[in-house]
Design a protein around this motif. Structure first.
Motif, short mmCIF file in Angstrom:
data_model
loop_
_atom_site.label_atom_id
_atom_site.label_comp_id
_atom_site.label_asym_id
_atom_site.label_seq_id
_atom_site.Cartn_x
_atom_site.Cartn_y
_atom_site.Cartn_z
N MET A 1 0.87 -1.17 0.00
CA MET A 1 0.00 0.00 0.00
C MET A 1 0.91 1.23 0.00
O MET A 1 1.79 1.36 0.84
CB MET A 1 -0.89 -0.04 1.23
N ASN A 2 0.66 2.12 -0.94
CA ASN A 2 1.48 3.32 -1.09
C ASN A 2 0.65 4.56 -0.73
O ASN A 2 -0.31 4.89 -1.43
CB ASN A 2 2.01 3.41 -2.52
N PHE A 3 1.00 5.22 0.37
CA PHE A 3 0.31 6.43 0.78
C PHE A 3 0.86 7.63 0.04
O PHE A 3 2.07 7.72 -0.18
CB PHE A 3 0.44 6.65 2.29
N LEU A 4 -0.03 8.55 -0.33
CA LEU A 4 0.35 9.79 -1.01
C LEU A 4 -0.08 10.98 -0.17
O LEU A 4 -1.11 10.95 0.49
CB LEU A 4 -0.34 9.88 -2.37
N THR A 5 0.69 12.05 -0.25
CA THR A 5 0.30 13.31 0.37
C THR A 5 -0.72 14.00 -0.53
O THR A 5 -0.94 13.59 -1.67
CB THR A 5 1.52 14.23 0.54
N THR A 6 -1.28 15.08 -0.03
CA THR A 6 -2.20 15.87 -0.86
C THR A 6 -1.46 16.40 -2.09
O THR A 6 -2.00 16.36 -3.20
CB THR A 6 -2.80 17.04 -0.04
N LYS A 7 -0.24 16.86 -1.91
CA LYS A 7 0.54 17.39 -3.03
C LYS A 7 0.80 16.32 -4.08
O LYS A 7 0.65 16.56 -5.28
CB LYS A 7 1.87 17.95 -2.51
N GLU A 8 1.18 15.11 -3.65
CA GLU A 8 1.45 14.02 -4.58
C GLU A 8 0.17 13.60 -5.31
O GLU A 8 0.19 13.32 -6.51
CB GLU A 8 2.04 12.83 -3.83
N THR A 9 -0.94 13.58 -4.58
CA THR A 9 -2.22 13.21 -5.18
C THR A 9 -2.64 14.25 -6.20
O THR A 9 -3.12 13.91 -7.29
CB THR A 9 -3.29 13.01 -4.10
N ALA A 10 -2.47 15.51 -5.86
CA ALA A 10 -2.81 16.59 -6.79
C ALA A 10 -2.02 16.45 -8.08
O ALA A 10 -2.56 16.62 -9.18
CB ALA A 10 -2.55 17.94 -6.14
N SER A 11 -0.76 16.12 -7.96
CA SER A 11 0.08 15.91 -9.14
C SER A 11 -0.42 14.72 -9.96
O SER A 11 -0.49 14.79 -11.19
CB SER A 11 1.52 15.69 -8.71
N LEU A 12 -0.80 13.65 -9.28
CA LEU A 12 -1.28 12.45 -9.95
C LEU A 12 -2.56 12.71 -10.75
O LEU A 12 -2.70 12.25 -11.88
CB LEU A 12 -1.51 11.33 -8.94
N VAL A 13 -3.49 13.46 -10.16
CA VAL A 13 -4.77 13.73 -10.85
C VAL A 13 -4.74 15.04 -11.63
O VAL A 13 -5.74 15.44 -12.20
CB VAL A 13 -5.97 13.70 -9.88
N ARG A 14 -3.58 15.69 -11.62
CA ARG A 14 -3.36 16.93 -12.37
C ARG A 14 -4.38 18.02 -12.04
O ARG A 14 -4.98 18.65 -12.91
CB ARG A 14 -3.34 16.64 -13.87
N ARG A 15 -4.52 18.23 -10.75
CA ARG A 15 -5.39 19.29 -10.21
C ARG A 15 -4.63 20.01 -9.13
O ARG A 15 -3.76 19.42 -8.48
CB ARG A 15 -6.69 18.71 -9.64
N PRO A 16 -4.95 21.27 -8.86
CA PRO A 16 -4.29 21.98 -7.76
C PRO A 16 -4.63 21.36 -6.41
O PRO A 16 -5.70 20.76 -6.24
CB PRO A 16 -4.86 23.40 -7.85
N GLU A 17 -3.74 21.52 -5.45
CA GLU A 17 -3.99 21.03 -4.10
C GLU A 17 -5.28 21.63 -3.55
O GLU A 17 -6.02 20.96 -2.82
CB GLU A 17 -2.82 21.38 -3.18
N SER A 18 -5.55 22.88 -3.88
CA SER A 18 -6.77 23.53 -3.38
C SER A 18 -8.03 22.80 -3.86
O SER A 18 -9.03 22.76 -3.15
CB SER A 18 -6.81 24.99 -3.81
#
Length: 73
Positions: free
Chosen positions: A1-18
């Motif tokens: 299981m690989n946990f992602l931060t909000t920043k990493e997730t935002a990058s993955l889905v190509r959306r801003p952290e906000s």
């Protein structure tokens, strides 16, 4: 299981952290967890969420896309 931060997730889905923060507060977006005061996402669940939100275009939409491509040439 690989946990992602909000920043990493935002990058993955190509959306801003906000956007992820807004989705969280609205109960939308990929599943997330608060672990020891930090928000975390599980990479596999994020990918699954992206796939589940895929839009399938109708036959009519495909007709308009082909027509637009023909006119653009």
């Amino acid at each position: 299981m690989n946990f992602l931060t909000t920043k990493e997730t935002a990058s993955l889905v190509r959306r801003p952290e906000s956007t992820l923060r807004r989705w969280r507060s609205a109960g939308k977006g990929p599943p997330c967890y608060k672990l020891e005061g930090q928000w975390a996402y599980i990479e596999e669940e994020v990918i699954e969420w992206v796939r589940a939100n895929r839009i399938t275009f109708s036959v009519r939409d495909e007709h308009f896309e082909r027509e637009a491509a023909r006119v653009s040439v």
